[in-house]
Design an enzyme around this catalytic site. Structure first.
Site, PDB file in Angstrom:
ATOM      1  N   HIS A 443       0.839  -1.205   0.000  1.00 43.37           N
ATOM      2  CA  HIS A 443       0.000   0.000   0.000  1.00 43.37           C
ATOM      3  C   HIS A 443       0.875   1.256   0.000  1.00 43.37           C
ATOM      4  O   HIS A 443       0.840   2.057   0.944  1.00 43.37           O
ATOM      5  CB  HIS A 443      -0.920  -0.008   1.227  1.00 43.37           C
ATOM      6  N   GLY A 448      -5.511   5.257  -4.196  1.00 40.61           N
ATOM      7  CA  GLY A 448      -5.280   4.739  -5.538  1.00 40.61           C
ATOM      8  C   GLY A 448      -4.570   3.404  -5.599  1.00 40.61           C
ATOM      9  O   GLY A 448      -4.258   2.919  -6.692  1.00 40.61           O
ATOM     10  N   ASN A 449      -4.328   2.751  -4.462  1.00 35.93           N
ATOM     11  CA  ASN A 449      -3.560   1.503  -4.461  1.00 35.93           C
ATOM     12  C   ASN A 449      -4.267   0.368  -5.187  1.00 35.93           C
ATOM     13  O   ASN A 449      -3.626  -0.436  -5.857  1.00 35.93           O
ATOM     14  CB  ASN A 449      -3.240   1.094  -3.023  1.00 35.93           C
ATOM     15  N   GLY A 450      -5.602   0.304  -5.066  1.00 36.19           N
ATOM     16  CA  GLY A 450      -6.335  -0.753  -5.753  1.00 36.19           C
ATOM     17  C   GLY A 450      -6.253  -0.611  -7.265  1.00 36.19           C
ATOM     18  O   GLY A 450      -5.990  -1.579  -7.985  1.00 36.19           O
ATOM     19  N   ARG A 451      -6.468   0.601  -7.759  1.00 37.28           N
ATOM     20  CA  ARG A 451      -6.371   0.837  -9.196  1.00 37.28           C
ATOM     21  C   ARG A 451      -4.950   0.569  -9.688  1.00 37.28           C
ATOM     22  O   ARG A 451      -4.744  -0.054 -10.734  1.00 37.28           O
ATOM     23  CB  ARG A 451      -6.781   2.281  -9.511  1.00 37.28           C
ATOM     24  N   MET A 452      -3.968   1.022  -8.927  1.00 31.76           N
ATOM     25  CA  MET A 452      -2.577   0.792  -9.304  1.00 31.76           C
ATOM     26  C   MET A 452      -2.239  -0.695  -9.287  1.00 31.76           C
ATOM     27  O   MET A 452      -1.507  -1.200 -10.150  1.00 31.76           O
ATOM     28  CB  MET A 452      -1.654   1.550  -8.358  1.00 31.76           C
ATOM     29  N   ARG A 454      -4.281  -3.149  -9.922  1.00 31.05           N
ATOM     30  CA  ARG A 454      -4.870  -3.785 -11.093  1.00 31.05           C
ATOM     31  C   ARG A 454      -4.116  -3.393 -12.364  1.00 31.05           C
ATOM     32  O   ARG A 454      -3.997  -4.200 -13.282  1.00 31.05           O
ATOM     33  CB  ARG A 454      -6.365  -3.443 -11.166  1.00 31.05           C
TER      34      ARG A 454
END
Length: 523
Positions: A443, A448-452, A454
Site C-alpha cells: 500500500h 489509488g492503491n487498488g487501481r494501481m 490492477r
C-alpha cells in the site's frame, strides 16, 4: 439559543481536544455524559466496551470494522496501561510478530501480566485480549514500540516455544536474521542454563546460514560445561536464501513470503498461452476494453461513474469550461484521471510487448501511472502538486481489513525489493498474482492503491501473453475477501484462483465462447 448543530460542534471540539492529546481509547470519565451521548448518536464515537470508546466516522455503516481495526493497537495499549500500569507485555510469539514488522490485528492478543485474570476480554469484531497471570522478564528484556510493551528480540527468541518455529516459520526466520552477534542471546542462555534452548537456537541459526552465531552459541555453552545437542526446530523446507546483510526485517520477510506464495500461484493459476502476441492487435483489444475496465475498476473503489461520463472523458469532450459540474465532482475527476493513467499504462504495455523486462518497465513507469491518476485533482486544486511526489509519508489503513500496511519508512525499503523480485521472477503467472497482491499489501500510496494494483496485474498479464483482464464490481466481495485471506492468513490460493478464473473467462471471450464483464449503460 444554541442549535443542534452548535451543540454538536461543541461536542466535537471536546473530542478534538482529546485527540490532539494523542488519545485513541477514550474513557467515559474524559467526556461529559452530554458530549458522549451526542457524539455516539451522531456516529463520531463508538463504544468498544462499557466505559471505553473510540472515535469513528459518521459515514461508516453500522457494524463497520474500519474504525476498530485502525484503533486496535492504540486502544489495547491504553486499556492495558490503565489496568496494569507498566506491569504487562505481549507474549514472546506476538512480540516477534511486531518486531519483524507484522502489525496485523490478531484475533486474540496474548498478554502476560502478574495481575492477569487468565480469561479473555471480548472486543468488537471477534477480537479479544487474553491476559495470562505470569511474571514478567527483567526490564532489560523488554522494550516499548508505539506504546506496546514487548519482549526484546533476543529475549523473545530465547523464551518462545519450539512450536512457534513450525507454525510461524517466516516470522522466526526473519527474527533470527535480525540478530547480528551471538552475544545478543548468549547472556540469557548462560544465565538461565538453557542448554536445550541453546541447541534449538544454534540449529535454527545454522539453518538460515548464520554459521558463526551457531558456532559461537555451541562453543560458549560447552565451555561453560553444558551438553549441547542441536535440533533444528523448523520442519518446513525453506528454499529462499536469507540475506544476512539485509538490515530490514520487512525485506527478508517479503522474500520468504514471495517464495512460499509462488508455489500457491503455480498450483492454482492457468499456464500462459503458447501463441505469440501481436503487439498491434493486443493494444487494440486493450483499447476496446477501456470503458468496461474503467467502469468496474472505479466502481470497486466506490466511485459512481456512468459509461456516458467515461465515453465523454475518452472522446475529449470533458472540458472544465464546458462541464463545470464535472470539474467539482470527485467521480468525474477520478474518471478523467483513470483515462490519463490508462493511456500511460498502454505505453508501458508497448515496451513490455517489445520484449523489455516487465518488472523493470513497471518500476520505471509506475510513478507516472500514479501521477496521471490524480493529475485532475491537482488541476482542480483538491490536491497539492507535492502530493504526487512519491510514496506515502504516514500510516494508512484499509477499510474493513485487519491487515495493517507497513510503516511509511518500510515502504521505501520494500518497493525496490518488490520490483527486484518482479524482475527476477521467471514464471509469468507468479508475476501476475504476486505483482498485484504484494503491491496492495505494501500500500505505497495514501490513495489509488487498488487501481494501481490492477494496472500492475495487467502489465504482468501482457508480459505473459494473457489478455487484459477486468475485475468485475459484482465480484468485489469475493475479490476483497481473497485479498484479506492472503494478507492476514498468508494463504494466496483463493486469490490465485479468483484471478485465474477471470483470466480464463477473458481468454474464452477473446476466443468467442464466453462473455466478458460488461459495464451497464446507467451510472
Amino acid at each position: 439559543m444554541a442549535t443542534p448543530s452548535d451543540k454538536l460542534a461543541t461536542s466535537l471540539i471536546a473530542l478534538k481536544q482529546l485527540q490532539d492529546e494523542g488519545l485513541v481509547a477514550i474513557r467515559s470519565s474524559q467526556l461529559s455524559r452530554t458530549h458522549r451521548e451526542r457524539l455516539l448518536n451522531s456516529g463520531f464515537l463508538v463504544e468498544v466496551m462499557k466505559g471505553w470508546y473510540i472515535p469513528a466516522r459518521p459515514d461508516e455503516t453500522q457494524g463497520e470494522s474500519t474504525a476498530w481495526y485502525a484503533s486496535f493497537w492504540a486502544f489495547s495499549s491504553s486499556y492495558l496501561n490503565e489496568r496494569f500500569g507498566a506491569e504487562w507485555c505481549l507474549s514472546p510469539e506476538q512480540s516477534l510478530n511486531l518486531l519483524t514488522g507484522d502489525w496485523t490485528v490478531p484475533r486474540q492478543l496474548m498478554v502476560r501480566a502478574p495481575r492477569g485474570g487468565n480469561k479473555p476480554l471480548p472486543l468488537p469484531h471477534q477480537t479479544s485480549i487474553f491476559d495470562i497471570r505470569m511474571d514478567l522478564p527483567p526490564a532489560s528484556d523488554l522494550e516499548v514500540r508505539d506504546g506496546i510493551r514487548l519482549y526484546a528480540l533476543s529475549s523473545a527468541l530465547v523464551t518462545v516455544g519450539p512450536t512457534a518455529f513450525q507454525t510461524n516459520p517466516i516470522t522466526l526466520r526473519t527474527a533470527l536474521a535480525m540478530v547480528r552477534d551471538a552475544s545478543d542471546v548468549l547472556g540469557r542462555l548462560l544465565d538461565g542454563g538453557h542448554s536445550v534452548i541453546a541447541g534449538r537456537l544454534a540449529a535454527a541459526f545454522r539453518s538460515i546460514g548464520s554459521e558463526q552465531i551457531a558456532n559461537d552459541i555451541v562453543g560458549a555453552m560447552r565451555a561453560a560445561g553444558y551438553v549441547i545437542n542441536e535440533a533444528n526446530p523448523f520442519t518446513d523446507s525453506q528454499q529462499t536464501p536469507i540475506s544476512l546483510q539485509e538490515t530490514s526485517p520487512y525485506v527478508n520477510r517479503l522474500g520468504m513470503t514471495w517464495q512460499r506464495m509462488r508455489e500457491q500461484v503455480l498450483d492454482h493459476f492457468p499456464r500462459p498461452p503458447q501463441t505469440p502476441v501481436d503487439k498491434g492487435t493486443y493494444l487494440e483489444r486493450v483499447d476496446d476494453v477501456y470503458v468496461t475496465d474503467a467502469y468496474h475498476s472505479l466502481s470497486i473503489e466506490g466511485y459512481r461513474v456512468s459509461t456516458e461520463l467515461i465515453e465523454r472523458v475518452r472522446s475529449g469532450s470533458w472540458n472544465p469550461d464546458n462541464h463545470a459540474a464535472d470539474m467539482n465532482h470527485r467521480d468525474a475527476l477520478a474518471a478523467r484521471g483513470y483515462w490519463l493513467a490508462f493511456q500511460r499504462v498502454k505505453q508501458s504495455l508497448g515496451s513490455i510487448l517489445d520484449g523489455k523486462n516487465a518488472g523493470m518497465v513497471a518500476q520505471q513507469d509506475h510513478g507516472s501511472w500514479y501521477r496521471e491518476l490524480f493529475a485532475p485533482s491537482v488541476t482542480a486544486g483538491i490536491l497539492r502538486p507535492g502530493d504526487l511526489a512519491g510514496y506515502r509519508n504516514g500510516p494508512v489503513y484499509i477499510r474493513r481489513s485487519k491487515h495493517v500496511p507497513p510503516r511509511h519508512e518500510a515502504v521505501r525499503e520494500l518497493m525496490p525489493a518488490f520490483f527486484r523480485l518482479l524482475q527476477e521472477e521467471s514464471d509469468p503467472a507468479v508475476r501476475v498474482v504476486l505483482g498485484h497482491f504484494v503491491f496492495v499489501y505494501i500500500h505505497p500510496y495514501f490513495d489509488g492503491n487498488g487501481r494501481m494494483g490492477r494496472f500492475m496485474m495487467n502489465a504482468m498479464l501482457a508480459a505473459g501473453g494473457y489478455q487484459w483482464t477486468v475485475v468485475p464490481v459484482e465480484d468485489r466481495s469475493d475479490y476483497m475477501a481473497a485479498l484479506e485471506t492472503a494478507s492476514v492468513e498468508g494463504n494466496l490460493a483463493p486469490f490465485s484462483q479468483f484471478i485465474g478464473q477471470l483470466v480464463d473467462r477473458m481468454t474464452a471471450m477473446i476466443g468467442g465462447s464466453a462473455p466478458a464483464a460488461r459495464a451497464p449503460n446507467g451510472s
